[in-house]
Design a protein around this motif. Structure first.
Motif, PDB file in Angstrom:
ATOM      1  N   ASP A 198      38.758-106.643 -63.489  1.00  0.00           N
ATOM      2  CA  ASP A 198      38.830-106.168 -62.238  1.00  0.00           C
ATOM      3  C   ASP A 198      37.976-105.299 -62.601  1.00  0.00           C
ATOM      4  O   ASP A 198      37.973-104.399 -63.088  1.00  0.00           O
ATOM      5  CB  ASP A 198      39.999-105.708 -62.276  1.00  0.00           C
ATOM      6  N   ILE A 199      36.806-105.570 -61.119  1.00  0.00           N
ATOM      7  CA  ILE A 199      35.724-104.401 -61.699  1.00  0.00           C
ATOM      8  C   ILE A 199      36.317-103.170 -60.784  1.00  0.00           C
ATOM      9  O   ILE A 199      35.023-102.050 -60.461  1.00  0.00           O
ATOM     10  CB  ILE A 199      34.493-105.456 -61.121  1.00  0.00           C
ATOM     11  N   LEU A 200      37.284-103.403 -60.061  1.00  0.00           N
ATOM     12  CA  LEU A 200      37.438-101.980 -59.228  1.00  0.00           C
ATOM     13  C   LEU A 200      37.687-101.120 -59.883  1.00  0.00           C
ATOM     14  O   LEU A 200      37.520 -99.762 -59.501  1.00  0.00           O
ATOM     15  CB  LEU A 200      38.839-101.804 -58.455  1.00  0.00           C
ATOM     16  N   LYS A 201      37.957-100.388 -61.770  1.00  0.00           N
ATOM     17  CA  LYS A 201      38.829-100.487 -62.219  1.00  0.00           C
ATOM     18  C   LYS A 201      37.834 -98.492 -62.386  1.00  0.00           C
ATOM     19  O   LYS A 201      38.290 -97.742 -62.560  1.00  0.00           O
ATOM     20  CB  LYS A 201      38.454-100.863 -63.454  1.00  0.00           C
ATOM     21  N   THR A 202      36.049 -99.218 -62.559  1.00  0.00           N
ATOM     22  CA  THR A 202      35.996 -98.035 -63.012  1.00  0.00           C
ATOM     23  C   THR A 202      35.125 -97.708 -62.002  1.00  0.00           C
ATOM     24  O   THR A 202      35.676 -96.048 -61.664  1.00  0.00           O
ATOM     25  CB  THR A 202      34.301 -98.617 -64.218  1.00  0.00           C
ATOM     26  N   PRO A 203      34.838 -97.939 -60.612  1.00  0.00           N
ATOM     27  CA  PRO A 203      34.800 -97.540 -59.669  1.00  0.00           C
ATOM     28  C   PRO A 203      35.758 -96.560 -58.613  1.00  0.00           C
ATOM     29  O   PRO A 203      36.078 -95.010 -58.840  1.00  0.00           O
ATOM     30  CB  PRO A 203      34.081 -98.404 -58.628  1.00  0.00           C
ATOM     31  N   LEU A 204      36.729 -97.034 -59.080  1.00  0.00           N
ATOM     32  CA  LEU A 204      38.703 -96.277 -58.714  1.00  0.00           C
ATOM     33  C   LEU A 204      38.889 -95.165 -59.439  1.00  0.00           C
ATOM     34  O   LEU A 204      39.009 -93.303 -58.867  1.00  0.00           O
ATOM     35  CB  LEU A 204      39.433 -97.120 -58.860  1.00  0.00           C
ATOM     36  N   LEU A 205      38.527 -95.101 -60.762  1.00  0.00           N
ATOM     37  CA  LEU A 205      38.517 -93.377 -61.419  1.00  0.00           C
ATOM     38  C   LEU A 205      37.067 -92.787 -61.766  1.00  0.00           C
ATOM     39  O   LEU A 205      37.561 -91.726 -61.428  1.00  0.00           O
ATOM     40  CB  LEU A 205      38.071 -94.545 -63.248  1.00  0.00           C
ATOM     41  N   PHE A 206      36.212 -93.761 -60.941  1.00  0.00           N
ATOM     42  CA  PHE A 206      35.490 -92.657 -61.087  1.00  0.00           C
ATOM     43  C   PHE A 206      35.394 -91.815 -59.256  1.00  0.00           C
ATOM     44  O   PHE A 206      35.943 -90.541 -59.378  1.00  0.00           O
ATOM     45  CB  PHE A 206      33.733 -93.663 -60.688  1.00  0.00           C
ATOM     46  N   PHE A 207      35.820 -92.650 -58.333  1.00  0.00           N
ATOM     47  CA  PHE A 207      36.577 -91.966 -57.564  1.00  0.00           C
ATOM     48  C   PHE A 207      37.453 -90.518 -57.068  1.00  0.00           C
ATOM     49  O   PHE A 207      37.565 -90.075 -56.652  1.00  0.00           O
ATOM     50  CB  PHE A 207      36.784 -92.971 -56.113  1.00  0.00           C
ATOM     51  N   GLY A 208      38.462 -91.075 -58.341  1.00  0.00           N
ATOM     52  CA  GLY A 208      39.771 -90.383 -58.507  1.00  0.00           C
ATOM     53  C   GLY A 208      39.066 -89.127 -59.350  1.00  0.00           C
ATOM     54  O   GLY A 208      39.964 -88.060 -58.900  1.00  0.00           O
ATOM     55  N   VAL A 209      38.159 -89.141 -59.856  1.00  0.00           N
ATOM     56  CA  VAL A 209      37.241 -87.774 -60.881  1.00  0.00           C
ATOM     57  C   VAL A 209      36.841 -86.981 -59.988  1.00  0.00           C
ATOM     58  O   VAL A 209      36.968 -85.935 -59.720  1.00  0.00           O
ATOM     59  CB  VAL A 209      37.148 -87.982 -62.157  1.00  0.00           C
ATOM     60  N   PHE A 210      36.211 -87.661 -58.276  1.00  0.00           N
ATOM     61  CA  PHE A 210      35.248 -87.310 -58.062  1.00  0.00           C
ATOM     62  C   PHE A 210      36.438 -85.917 -57.083  1.00  0.00           C
ATOM     63  O   PHE A 210      35.744 -85.411 -56.844  1.00  0.00           O
ATOM     64  CB  PHE A 210      34.204 -88.369 -57.718  1.00  0.00           C
TER      65      PHE A 210
END
Length: 286
Positions: A35-47
């Motif tokens: 799942d390639i959404l894992k890192t972008p979703l984490l980044f978006f949540g922290v941002f």
């Protein structure tokens, strides 16, 4: 509306703080394999979490510069989310499993899915990691195989052991064919139905006596070795993509709701910024 905008903006940003925490939690709960959404979703949540804190500080201290910067970044985020929602719809539009007659599960073909997903999600470099992850995840939930590997030429002893395993734990082929397998299980844990292999247990299939293996790539790629199975098959890649496609669609719905919410926050934030500027002006020039 402007006279209550600061209070309303504070409440809304408490909401975005909650959303950011949920997104961070969702990123940690996504499947590990592929799942390639894992890192972008984490980044978006922290941002989003960081932005919400800045907004609350700007509102409490009435710092108009900080609020202006927050609204500018929020506008960029809204545009980015909109573009991503459109993009995710386009790349997940194609692809679906095909129902097999007299089977409870569907089967999947790699050619049915978007070229972008094939190029960026299951390319050779990424697939090595995904395959290793699948192999170590006990996805196929089978006991140790009978002695023998390859495409099912392990000899009479191996077949007898396989038959015993089938009768003892899997309930036989008729029971297996009724199971509603997930897309990844269907694509990775068994050979495609068109190969014509005979069921021995969940992950051990043999070539019928006198039959020849079809030249289809997936049929030749199947192995009774429990660390290989159909992990080198196009059907396995298609099963992984189908699972990712469903997750992306669910995530798109969530992100669309967040997008609507952020638009409301942006509108209220513009009023809060005007209110803060007016407050500072009256303080400076009473």
């Amino acid at each position: 509306m402007c006279h209550v905008s600061n209070t309303l903006m504070s409440i809304l940003n408490m909401g975005t703080l909650g959303i950011s925490i949920i997104l961070i939690f969702l990123s940690s709960s996504l499947p590990v394999c592929g799942d390639i959404l894992k890192t972008p979703l984490l980044f978006f949540g922290v941002f989003l979490f960081t932005m919400s804190l800045f907004a609350l500080i700007g509102l409490c201290c009435r710092i108009s510069t900080l609020l202006w910067l927050y609204l500018f970044v929020l506008l960029l985020m809204i545009i980015g989310l909109f573009c991503f929602s459109v993009f995710s719809f386009i790349v997940t539009y194609k692809g679906a499993g095909k129902q097999v007659p007299d089977r409870g599960y569907k089967e999947y073909e790699l050619d049915e899915y978007s070229g972008w997903l094939k190029k960026n999600v299951v390319n050779d470099k990424r697939w090595v990691k995904i395959k290793s992850c699948l192999s170590g995840s006990m996805l196929c939930m089978n006991s140790e195989p009978p002695n023998g590997n390859g495409n099912g030429n392990g000899g009479a002893v191996a077949k007898a052991a396989a038959d015993a395993n089938a009768r003892g734990s899997d309930g036989g082929a008729s029971e297996f064919y009724k199971i509603r397998l997930t897309s990844t299980e269907s694509g990775c844990c068994k050979p495609p139905s068109y190969c014509g292999f005979e069921y021995q247990n969940r992950t051990y299939w043999t070539v019928p006596k006198g039959a020849q293996i079809t030249q289809a790539d997936d049929c030749r790629a199947w192995s009774n070795n429990q660390t290989e199975l159909c992990f080198n098959c196009g059907s396995c890649k298609a099963g992984v993509l189908d699972n990712i496609k469903r997750e992306w669609k669910q995530m798109s719905i969530i992100l669309t709701c967040i997008l609507v919410f952020l638009n409301i926050v942006y509108a209220v934030g513009c009023c809060a910024l005007d209110n803060t500027r007016a407050y500072r002006y009256h303080r400076a020039y009473p």
